[in-house]
Design a protein around this motif. Structure first.
Motif, short mmCIF file in Angstrom:
data_model
loop_
_atom_site.label_atom_id
_atom_site.label_comp_id
_atom_site.label_asym_id
_atom_site.label_seq_id
_atom_site.Cartn_x
_atom_site.Cartn_y
_atom_site.Cartn_z
N PRO A 85 0.82 -1.22 0.00
CA PRO A 85 0.00 0.00 0.00
C PRO A 85 0.85 1.26 0.00
O PRO A 85 2.01 1.25 0.43
N ASP A 86 0.26 2.34 -0.48
CA ASP A 86 0.92 3.64 -0.39
C ASP A 86 0.71 4.27 0.98
O ASP A 86 1.57 4.99 1.49
N LYS A 110 4.51 -2.16 14.27
CA LYS A 110 5.62 -1.32 13.81
C LYS A 110 6.23 -1.85 12.51
O LYS A 110 6.95 -1.12 11.80
N ASP A 111 5.91 -3.10 12.15
CA ASP A 111 6.43 -3.69 10.92
C ASP A 111 5.56 -3.40 9.70
O ASP A 111 5.89 -3.82 8.59
N LEU A 112 4.45 -2.69 9.90
CA LEU A 112 3.63 -2.27 8.76
C LEU A 112 4.43 -1.32 7.88
O LEU A 112 5.12 -0.42 8.39
N LYS A 113 4.32 -1.50 6.57
CA LYS A 113 5.12 -0.69 5.65
C LYS A 113 4.23 -0.01 4.61
O LYS A 113 3.42 -0.67 3.95
N ALA A 114 4.39 1.30 4.48
CA ALA A 114 3.65 2.06 3.47
C ALA A 114 4.49 3.26 3.08
O ALA A 114 5.13 3.89 3.94
N TYR A 119 -0.91 5.90 9.81
CA TYR A 119 -1.64 6.85 10.65
C TYR A 119 -2.75 6.11 11.39
O TYR A 119 -3.26 5.10 10.90
N GLY A 120 -3.15 6.64 12.55
CA GLY A 120 -4.21 5.95 13.27
C GLY A 120 -4.96 6.81 14.28
O GLY A 120 -4.43 7.80 14.79
N VAL A 121 -6.20 6.42 14.55
CA VAL A 121 -7.02 7.08 15.56
C VAL A 121 -7.17 6.16 16.78
O VAL A 121 -6.72 5.03 16.78
N ILE A 122 -7.86 6.69 17.78
CA ILE A 122 -8.12 5.96 19.01
C ILE A 122 -9.58 5.49 19.02
O ILE A 122 -10.47 6.21 18.57
N GLY A 123 -9.82 4.29 19.56
CA GLY A 123 -11.18 3.77 19.67
C GLY A 123 -11.71 3.83 21.08
O GLY A 123 -10.98 4.19 22.02
N ILE A 143 3.80 5.17 14.24
CA ILE A 143 2.43 5.38 13.76
C ILE A 143 2.00 6.78 14.17
O ILE A 143 2.07 7.14 15.35
N ILE A 144 1.61 7.58 13.21
CA ILE A 144 1.27 8.98 13.46
C ILE A 144 -0.16 9.09 13.95
O ILE A 144 -1.09 8.60 13.31
N SER A 145 -0.33 9.74 15.08
CA SER A 145 -1.66 9.86 15.69
C SER A 145 -2.53 10.85 14.92
O SER A 145 -2.10 11.94 14.55
N LEU A 146 -3.78 10.45 14.72
CA LEU A 146 -4.80 11.32 14.13
C LEU A 146 -5.85 11.70 15.17
O LEU A 146 -6.99 11.99 14.84
N ASP A 147 -5.45 11.70 16.42
CA ASP A 147 -6.35 12.05 17.51
C ASP A 147 -6.61 13.56 17.49
O ASP A 147 -5.87 14.33 18.07
N ASN A 148 -7.67 13.96 16.78
CA ASN A 148 -8.00 15.38 16.55
C ASN A 148 -6.85 16.12 15.85
O ASN A 148 -6.63 17.30 16.07
N GLU A 149 -6.15 15.39 15.00
CA GLU A 149 -5.04 15.95 14.23
C GLU A 149 -5.27 15.73 12.74
O GLU A 149 -6.09 14.90 12.34
#
Length: 280
Positions: A85-86, A110-114, A119-123, A143-149
């Motif tokens: 994936p990109d 942490k081994d995911l590659k793109a 990027y990720g949010v919280i549940g 992993i870059i947080s998207l928590d209101n970002e």
């Protein structure tokens, strides 16, 4: 008359026998479906042709726990990396209820590659277990947080916006950073763990929203109806692609399980989104 009654009784016994066998087989099957990882593909049109061809993977609801193993999560990571994936987006609910599962999960993620990052949010489960620890382990796993970002990302010399919000049920989602500097020509992705949030933002400029949370019902009546779904809109946002005004909403079945260790006609999903040109 006696022969007729005897024949009817035998038919009833046969039917009952086959129904019992069928029920037992379906019950056994439900314990195995949770391992049948599917790749659910969607094609989403974009105005900017330079973005066409981009592949986005969306993963939600890992629910690492005593019933969702590290081996299973490793299998997911390997499948995702094979798809090259990109961009990879994570939709929250990384664990179910215990802190001790947080670090082991992110040591695998942490081994995911793109090419464009992860990027990720919280549940809601993450918020209840420990939002602080999960955000820390996300950083450690790159992993870059998207928590209101939100962030601008470049692809083929063109840019698009990706933003996320905090959990809709237990936190305070704020969409401002996602929409405050976009124009009608921009392609905008919003990530919300809970699909119900689309009703709050459907009048904003959001092209694609990605959500999980529902597990596709997890246990359904042959995929047609979910007796229990964590949404105030009942079946409306169960799973799949929905159109809400100008926003396309994709709801994933998720990957893990919570509560019951089974799935029935709601298999775990890796969502693959390919952007294509609208040719207009």
């Amino acid at each position: 008359m006696k022969l007729m009654k005897s024949g009817m009784l035998m038919n009833w016994i046969r039917i009952s026998f086959f129904l019992v066998i069928w029920f037992i087989l379906m019950f056994i099957y439900s314990f195995f479906e949770k391992y049948f990882i599917t790749v659910k593909k969607y094609k989403i049109e974009v105005k900017k042709s330079a973005l066409a061809g981009m592949k986005i993977i969306f993963l939600a609801d890992f629910h690492h726990s005593e019933i969702v193993s590290r081996r299973f999560i490793r299998k997911i990571v390997n499948k995702v990396n094979d798809l090259q994936p990109d961009l990879i987006i994570l939709g929250g609910d990384y664990v179910s209820s215990r802190k001790r599962y947080i670090r082991p999960l992110f040591q695998i993620l942490k081994d995911l590659k793109a090419k464009l990052g992860v990027y990720g949010v919280i549940g809601n489960h993450d918020y209840q277990v420990s939002k602080t620890e999960i955000l820390r382990e996300m950083r450690n796993a790159n992993i870059i947080s998207l928590d209101n970002e939100a962030y601008w990302i470049k692809y083929n010399h063109e840019k698009f916006k990706i933003g996320g919000v905090a959990d809709y049920l237990y936190d305070k989602p704020e969409i401002g950073n996602t929409i405050n500097d976009v124009t009608d020509d921009d392609f905008v992705i919003l990530v919300s763990h809970n699909p119900d949030y689309v009703e709050e933002v459907k009048n904003y400029h959001i092209d694609l929203m990605l959500s999980g949370h529902t597990h596709g019902g997890q246990v359904t009546i042959f995929g047609l109806y979910a007796p229990s779904i964590p949404s105030k809109y009942n079946q409306k946002y169960l799973t799949g692609l929905k159109r809400v005004l100008n926003t396309k909403l994709i709801i994933s079945n998720g990957l893990g399980v919570v509560g019951l260790p089974i799935r029935f006609f709601a298999p775990p999903q890796i969502v693959l989104v390919e952007l294509i040109s609208d040719n207009k």
